[in-house]
Write a protein that holds these residues in place. Structure first.
Motif, mmCIF file in Angstrom:
data_model
loop_
_atom_site.group_PDB
_atom_site.id
_atom_site.type_symbol
_atom_site.label_atom_id
_atom_site.label_comp_id
_atom_site.label_asym_id
_atom_site.label_seq_id
_atom_site.Cartn_x
_atom_site.Cartn_y
_atom_site.Cartn_z
ATOM 1 N N UNK A 254 0.812 -1.225 0.000
ATOM 2 C CA UNK A 254 0.000 0.000 0.000
ATOM 3 C C UNK A 254 0.838 1.264 0.000
ATOM 4 N N UNK A 255 2.167 1.163 -0.127
ATOM 5 C CA UNK A 255 3.032 2.349 -0.104
ATOM 6 C C UNK A 255 3.111 3.059 -1.449
ATOM 7 N N UNK A 256 2.227 2.725 -2.385
ATOM 8 C CA UNK A 256 2.170 3.491 -3.633
ATOM 9 C C UNK A 256 0.747 3.564 -4.174
ATOM 10 N N UNK A 257 -0.102 4.450 -3.618
ATOM 11 C CA UNK A 257 -1.378 4.718 -4.273
ATOM 12 C C UNK A 257 -1.148 5.199 -5.706
ATOM 13 N N UNK A 258 -1.877 4.622 -6.654
ATOM 14 C CA UNK A 258 -1.649 4.851 -8.082
ATOM 15 C C UNK A 258 -3.001 5.050 -8.755
ATOM 16 N N UNK A 259 -3.140 6.174 -9.465
ATOM 17 C CA UNK A 259 -4.379 6.454 -10.176
ATOM 18 C C UNK A 259 -5.024 7.745 -9.701
ATOM 19 N N UNK A 260 -6.295 7.934 -10.034
ATOM 20 C CA UNK A 260 -7.280 6.911 -10.384
ATOM 21 C C UNK A 260 -7.280 6.448 -11.840
ATOM 22 N N UNK A 261 -6.723 7.264 -12.747
ATOM 23 C CA UNK A 261 -6.818 6.938 -14.160
ATOM 24 C C UNK A 261 -5.483 7.198 -14.847
ATOM 25 N N UNK A 262 -5.387 6.683 -16.064
ATOM 26 C CA UNK A 262 -4.287 6.991 -16.979
ATOM 27 C C UNK A 262 -4.819 7.964 -18.018
ATOM 28 N N UNK A 263 -4.220 9.141 -18.092
ATOM 29 C CA UNK A 263 -4.603 10.143 -19.084
ATOM 30 C C UNK A 263 -3.631 10.053 -20.252
ATOM 31 N N UNK A 264 -4.101 9.732 -21.454
ATOM 32 C CA UNK A 264 -3.182 9.647 -22.591
ATOM 33 C C UNK A 264 -2.358 10.913 -22.763
ATOM 34 N N UNK A 265 -1.105 10.721 -23.154
ATOM 35 C CA UNK A 265 -0.178 11.848 -23.266
ATOM 36 C C UNK A 265 -0.660 12.899 -24.261
#
Length: 336
Positions: free
Chosen positions: A229-240
């Motif tokens: 849990x030491x890396x919350x990631x997101x909520x989404x991927x936004x295209x470059x």
């Protein structure tokens, strides 16, 4: 230009699925599969976000065409707030983190920790640190280390503070998600390998970074960075293609409502392109790999205030969404 982002979701107790996100609306890609086929999709009906990243250049064209055909309202859409939000890429093969990459952050750490030539303090020490950072930016290299993918958790999941640390700290960061195999990439072409951007919080156990039993070992990233849990990631991927300038994004982290980090990605010593150039000179990157690009000033070390059970972190990066993570106490060890 109609924009969208991608994420990984589930209904309560259900299987995970990839979704196209339009604002706070989530459209499961499997529910759009027939239309996607008409747009030229070659991915399977149950494709994950990682599946899409494996052939990102081709799939992005299809996704943009699919987005154009989605009406203002669609029968399959669900509000994101009604779903469990998982890390958008679940799970990346590799996670690489760039440390000490924001000028003001490193200068503040130098003053906070009293590191520098003997006898220097106050404004003189700050000037020394600023000059050192300018020299490093001009002639130095990024400092990159791996973090285990098992540390990743969702953008709204709890962060579990392990009993092994007394100084768990927050580090909100811009995340880069790779969209092509990358090795020996030049700085000039580096951004061509970026599929998109997201948010990560590189939570760190400050008191476990330096090895004290044998100081020549230096830093210990395993025990200080990779707890579950030491890396919350997101909520989404936004295209470059929907992020005009990754070096001009506003980063904010609040702890229990109080702003702690409030900076811009413009303060990076080494920009995204330089980091990719450096990393791929030494290792192979694959589609879906995550690069955390460093944290700006305002960490707990600066305030001498570290994460505690009951704390709430609310984080955002301009154009990429927000996170909300409660801090909970250590889990009770289970007998083997």
């Amino acid at each position: 230009m109609k924009t969208f982002s991608l994420g990984t979701f589930s209904h309560q107790g259900g299987d995970r699925f990839a979704g196209m996100c339009i604002g706070d609306r989530v459209l499961p890609l499997h529910a759009l599969y027939t239309v996607a086929l008409d747009c030229g999709a070659e991915w399977p009906a149950n494709a994950s976000v990682l599946d899409l990243l494996e052939e990102w250049d081709r799939n992005l064209i299809v996704l943009r065409a699919l987005r154009e055909r989605i009406p203002a309202q669609h029968t399959c859409e669900v509000l994101m707030s009604k779903l469990r939000v998982h890390p958008p890429v679940d799970l990346p093969r590799q996670v690489l983190c760039t440390g000490a990459n924001y000028r003001k952050h490193v200068v503040d750490l130098t003053l906070d920790m009293g590191v520098g030539p003997q006898g220097l303090e106050g404004p003189a020490l700050r000037k020394w640190a600023e000059d050192m950072m300018d020299e490093r930016k001009a002639h130095g290299e990024p400092y990159v280390f791996p973090k285990l993918p098992s540390a990743i958790t969702g953008a709204f999941d709890s962060v579990v503070l392990p009993a092994t640390t007394l100084k768990p700290d927050w580090e909100l960061e811009l995340a880069v998600i790779i969209g092509r195999p990358a090795r020996n990439v030049t700085r000039e072409r580096a951004l061509d390998y970026v599929a998109g951007y997201s948010i990560v919080n590189d939570v760190s156990a400050r008191d476990l970074i330096a090895r004290t039993d044998y100081k020549m070992l230096g830093t210990d990233w395993l025990r200080s960075k990779s707890a579950p849990s030491f890396m919350p990631f997101g909520p989404v991927l936004v295209p470059a293609c929907f992020v005009p300038d990754a070096q001009d994004l506003h980063i904010t982290l609040k702890l229990n409502g109080q702003t702690m980090q409030d900076e811009s990605t413009a303060d990076m010593l080494f920009d995204v392109a330089r980091q990719i150039e450096y990393i791929t000179a030494h290792v192979q990157l694959w589609p879906g790999d995550l690069v955390a690009t460093g944290s700006p000033a305002g960490n707990g070390t600066h305030y001498n205030r570290f994460l505690r059970e009951g704390d709430l972190m609310e984080s955002s990066i301009e154009g990429l969404g927000s996170q909300r993570n409660a801090c909970v106490g250590p889990l009770t060890p289970q007998p083997v």
